[in-house]
Every structure is written in C-alpha cells, then in structure tokens.
Write a protein that holds these residues in place. Structure first.
Motif, mmCIF file in Angstrom:
data_model
loop_
_atom_site.group_PDB
_atom_site.id
_atom_site.type_symbol
_atom_site.label_atom_id
_atom_site.label_comp_id
_atom_site.label_asym_id
_atom_site.label_seq_id
_atom_site.Cartn_x
_atom_site.Cartn_y
_atom_site.Cartn_z
ATOM 1 N N TYR A 115 60.237 -106.688 46.983
ATOM 2 C CA TYR A 115 60.974 -105.433 47.061
ATOM 3 C C TYR A 115 62.478 -105.711 46.962
ATOM 4 O O TYR A 115 62.977 -106.680 47.533
ATOM 5 C CB TYR A 115 60.693 -104.726 48.384
ATOM 6 C CG TYR A 115 59.276 -104.274 48.594
ATOM 7 C CD1 TYR A 115 58.806 -103.113 47.985
ATOM 8 C CD2 TYR A 115 58.414 -104.991 49.425
ATOM 9 C CE1 TYR A 115 57.502 -102.680 48.187
ATOM 10 C CE2 TYR A 115 57.108 -104.572 49.638
ATOM 11 C CZ TYR A 115 56.665 -103.413 49.011
ATOM 12 O OH TYR A 115 55.367 -102.987 49.222
ATOM 13 N N SER A 116 63.183 -104.830 46.269
ATOM 14 C CA SER A 116 64.630 -104.996 46.129
ATOM 15 C C SER A 116 65.357 -103.696 46.432
ATOM 16 O O SER A 116 64.990 -102.636 45.932
ATOM 17 C CB SER A 116 64.969 -105.459 44.702
ATOM 18 O OG SER A 116 66.366 -105.477 44.495
ATOM 19 N N LEU A 117 66.395 -103.796 47.253
ATOM 20 C CA LEU A 117 67.232 -102.643 47.581
ATOM 21 C C LEU A 117 68.700 -102.994 47.343
ATOM 22 O O LEU A 117 69.135 -104.113 47.655
ATOM 23 C CB LEU A 117 67.056 -102.245 49.047
ATOM 24 C CG LEU A 117 65.667 -101.770 49.487
ATOM 25 C CD1 LEU A 117 65.615 -101.649 51.003
ATOM 26 C CD2 LEU A 117 65.311 -100.438 48.831
ATOM 27 N N ASP A 118 69.458 -102.069 46.782
ATOM 28 C CA ASP A 118 70.914 -102.211 46.748
ATOM 29 C C ASP A 118 71.465 -101.310 47.839
ATOM 30 O O ASP A 118 71.169 -100.116 47.894
ATOM 31 C CB ASP A 118 71.499 -101.880 45.374
ATOM 32 C CG ASP A 118 71.031 -100.539 44.800
ATOM 33 O OD1 ASP A 118 69.851 -100.449 44.412
ATOM 34 O OD2 ASP A 118 71.850 -99.603 44.728
ATOM 35 N N ALA A 119 72.261 -101.888 48.737
ATOM 36 C CA ALA A 119 72.675 -101.154 49.945
ATOM 37 C C ALA A 119 74.115 -101.485 50.332
ATOM 38 O O ALA A 119 74.378 -102.051 51.395
ATOM 39 C CB ALA A 119 71.731 -101.480 51.095
ATOM 40 N N PRO A 120 75.073 -101.137 49.477
ATOM 41 C CA PRO A 120 76.471 -101.383 49.836
ATOM 42 C C PRO A 120 76.882 -100.558 51.046
ATOM 43 O O PRO A 120 76.213 -99.580 51.404
ATOM 44 C CB PRO A 120 77.235 -100.958 48.567
ATOM 45 C CG PRO A 120 76.328 -99.973 47.898
ATOM 46 C CD PRO A 120 74.940 -100.453 48.180
ATOM 47 N N VAL A 121 77.983 -100.949 51.656
ATOM 48 C CA VAL A 121 78.397 -100.332 52.916
ATOM 49 C C VAL A 121 79.846 -99.866 52.843
ATOM 50 O O VAL A 121 80.622 -100.304 51.997
ATOM 51 C CB VAL A 121 78.236 -101.311 54.099
ATOM 52 C CG1 VAL A 121 76.812 -101.833 54.175
ATOM 53 C CG2 VAL A 121 79.218 -102.478 53.981
ATOM 54 N N SER A 122 80.199 -99.000 53.771
ATOM 55 C CA SER A 122 81.587 -98.576 53.954
ATOM 56 C C SER A 122 81.874 -98.511 55.440
ATOM 57 O O SER A 122 80.991 -98.198 56.236
ATOM 58 C CB SER A 122 81.816 -97.212 53.299
ATOM 59 O OG SER A 122 83.166 -96.806 53.436
ATOM 60 N N GLY A 123 83.113 -98.810 55.794
ATOM 61 C CA GLY A 123 83.500 -98.791 57.204
ATOM 62 C C GLY A 123 84.380 -99.953 57.586
ATOM 63 O O GLY A 123 84.928 -99.999 58.692
ATOM 64 N N GLY A 124 84.520 -100.927 56.672
ATOM 65 C CA GLY A 124 85.420 -102.036 56.920
ATOM 66 C C GLY A 124 85.018 -102.912 58.080
ATOM 67 O O GLY A 124 83.900 -102.847 58.595
ATOM 68 N N ASP A 125 85.966 -103.748 58.510
ATOM 69 C CA ASP A 125 85.690 -104.686 59.595
ATOM 70 C C ASP A 125 85.387 -103.968 60.901
ATOM 71 O O ASP A 125 84.589 -104.443 61.711
ATOM 72 C CB ASP A 125 86.856 -105.664 59.771
ATOM 73 C CG ASP A 125 88.178 -104.961 60.074
ATOM 74 O OD1 ASP A 125 88.369 -103.814 59.632
ATOM 75 O OD2 ASP A 125 89.035 -105.578 60.749
ATOM 76 N N ILE A 126 86.019 -102.801 61.106
ATOM 77 C CA ILE A 126 85.770 -102.049 62.342
ATOM 78 C C ILE A 126 84.327 -101.553 62.369
ATOM 79 O O ILE A 126 83.616 -101.706 63.369
ATOM 80 C CB ILE A 126 86.743 -100.856 62.456
ATOM 81 C CG1 ILE A 126 88.179 -101.358 62.560
ATOM 82 C CG2 ILE A 126 86.393 -99.995 63.671
ATOM 83 C CD1 ILE A 126 89.216 -100.251 62.489
ATOM 84 N N GLY A 127 83.885 -100.961 61.261
ATOM 85 C CA GLY A 127 82.512 -100.475 61.184
ATOM 86 C C GLY A 127 81.496 -101.577 61.347
ATOM 87 O O GLY A 127 80.453 -101.392 61.991
#
Length: 287
Positions: A115-127
């Motif tokens: 299984y493959s998922l692309d899951a980028p994130v947002s929120g920086g070092d604080i998040g």
C-alpha cells in the motif's frame, strides 16, 4: 502496535517519530547521518544500518526527507524501500513532493502488493513538536483507514483527499496560500515600522481580525524577535513553489502571486539565507 520505520529525522521528522515512540510503537530509524537520529535512539528507537533493513522490519514505513529526487531514490531505485518492504506493508511519504511521483510510487507499490500513501503535512516545527500537524492524504482509502491511528499520533487535522497524488496536490494549495501570505506579513511589519508604529501592538490588532493567519500569529513574532531559525527551510519552500508552478503549467493555470513569491525567495537564497526559516523573507525589506 504496528512496527514503524521512520526515514528522515530532520526538523520535522524527529518530533513526528518521537510521538510514535511515546505512543508505544516499536520504531526503527534510518537517516544518511546517524548523528541526527541519536536523540531518538536515546528515547528507545532502534537504528537500522541500511534502508533495506528499516523497510523489511516494518508494518508501516514513513519517509520525511528533502526533495523529490530523494523520494524517488529511496522508493524506486535498486535496494530501495519497495525492494525490501513485505507485501501488505503501508508506505507513507510525508515529504512535500510532486503529485506525479506519488502516482508513480503508488503504481510500483501496488505491483508488489504494497500500500502507498502520499501524506504531506503543514504546521512547521511547532505543529510537529505539538502533534498538531495538518496531514493531507492521497492513495487507497483502505490504506488510509488502516493508517489513520498512526497519522493521529502526529497530527490533529487528518483529511483523506482522494486517489494517489491528491495529498500532494492539496499541499500545493497550502504552499500557494502561504507564499503570498508570507509576502503580506513581511510587508505589513515593514510598513508598521516605517510609519512609526509599534509592530507588536499592531500584531495584537490585525492578527485577531480578517488579516489573521497562522503565519501572522506564529512567524511574525519570530521576525520581531529576530529569530530566523528554520521551522521550514527557505530552500525547501523554493522547491515546493517550483513543483506548484510546474503542476500549474501542466494544467494551463497562471499563478502570478506564486511567481512573485518564488522570485523573492530566490533573491533571499542568493543572499545566503537558504537554510533560514521562511520568515527570513523579511530581511529583504531590512537590507
């Protein structure tokens, strides 16, 4: 609890992996520079000598690395993750990368019953530090459902966006928004100072109104403190903006705001600030 391999322990990855450890997962880490993984090893993570050793250990493999070429190398080249992961393993790329590469990895993984998922994130070092990341996910819904509990250890806003590549497309929307917003934040502070106002009291007013944004609340105070340490690197943001512009060109969409922001960030990089945080853009108005 799933056994998790975490590849890449930089500014973001180290805290994301730490949350998984604290949740009780058995975590093995691999990076090109072992020293970066020492804090996690001291917290109980295991060290893998090779990428293949990490991938073969895990039920879930997470990558959080630098550039699309790095992602392609660790997944698709010989002795990469897909050569060593077992069938039914879930591989999750949380790097901000290109939607087309996400689809390529998904296709190659599916052929091996992975299984493959692309899951980028947002929120920086604080998040990342506070486990409050926004996680935008593309790939098979079945895999997303299986991995949801893992995502929830690292983020507070986990949203399934659709088929392979959809997570990366969503992240491009995120970066497009941030790019122009960061220009506005820097210009607002520069204007406040030039007009004789106290920037700190200005922020108290405008951050609570219609101008409010994550960047205004979290990065503007760092600008005023002259703290330009990276929550997210200038060089990586330039990479993201380049991906977004390439994708926009492919669908014949013009993005003049993003083009301007990228030009300004490239000027900042040329001034030697590529390893600073994205809010270092403000220095263009101070120099």
């Amino acid at each position: 609890m799933e056994k998790i391999a975490f590849i890449g322990t930089g500014v973001m990855g180290k805290n994301m992996a730490l949350h998984l450890l604290k949740a009780g997962h058995e975590v093995v880490v691999y990076t090109r520079t072992k020293e970066k993984a020492v804090p996690l090893i001291n917290e109980g993570a295991k060290w893998a000598e090779t990428l293949g050793e990490a991938a073969s250990f895990a039920d879930v493999v997470i990558t959080m690395i630098g550039y699309p070429q790095d992602v392609k190398e660790v997944y698709l080249e010989e002795n990469g993750i897909l050569d060593h992961a077992r069938p039914d393993t879930i591989v999750i790329d949380m790097t901000t990368s290109s939607p087309s590469l996400a689809r390529e990895i998904h296709k190659a993984a599916s052929e091996k019953r992975i299984y493959s998922l692309d899951a980028p994130v947002s929120g920086g070092d604080i998040g990342a530090r506070e486990a409050r990341l926004a996680i935008m996910v593309g790939g098979d819904k079945e895999a997303f459902d299986k991995a949801l509990s893992v995502f929830e250890r690292m983020g507070s806003n986990v949203v399934y966006q659709g088929e392979a590549g959809a997570g990366q497309h969503t992240k491009m929307c995120n970066q497009i928004t941030i790019a122009s917003n960061m220009v506005g934040v820097c210009e607002a502070i520069a204007y406040a100072e030039a007009s004789g106002l106290n920037p700190e009291t200005v922020l108290k007013s405008i951050s609570a109104g219609a101008a409010g944004s994550w960047s205004l609340s979290n990065l503007a105070p760092r600008i005023l403190d002259e703290n330009f340490e990276p929550g997210f690197y200038v060089k990586h943001f330039i990479k993201d903006m380049g991906i977004a512009l390439e994708e926009a060109e492919a669908i014949q969409l013009k993005l003049p705001g993003l083009e301007l922001a990228k030009k300004l960030y490239e000027e900042l990089k040329d001034a030697g600030e590529e390893n600073s945080g994205t809010h270092a853009l403000y220095k263009l108005w101070k120099n």
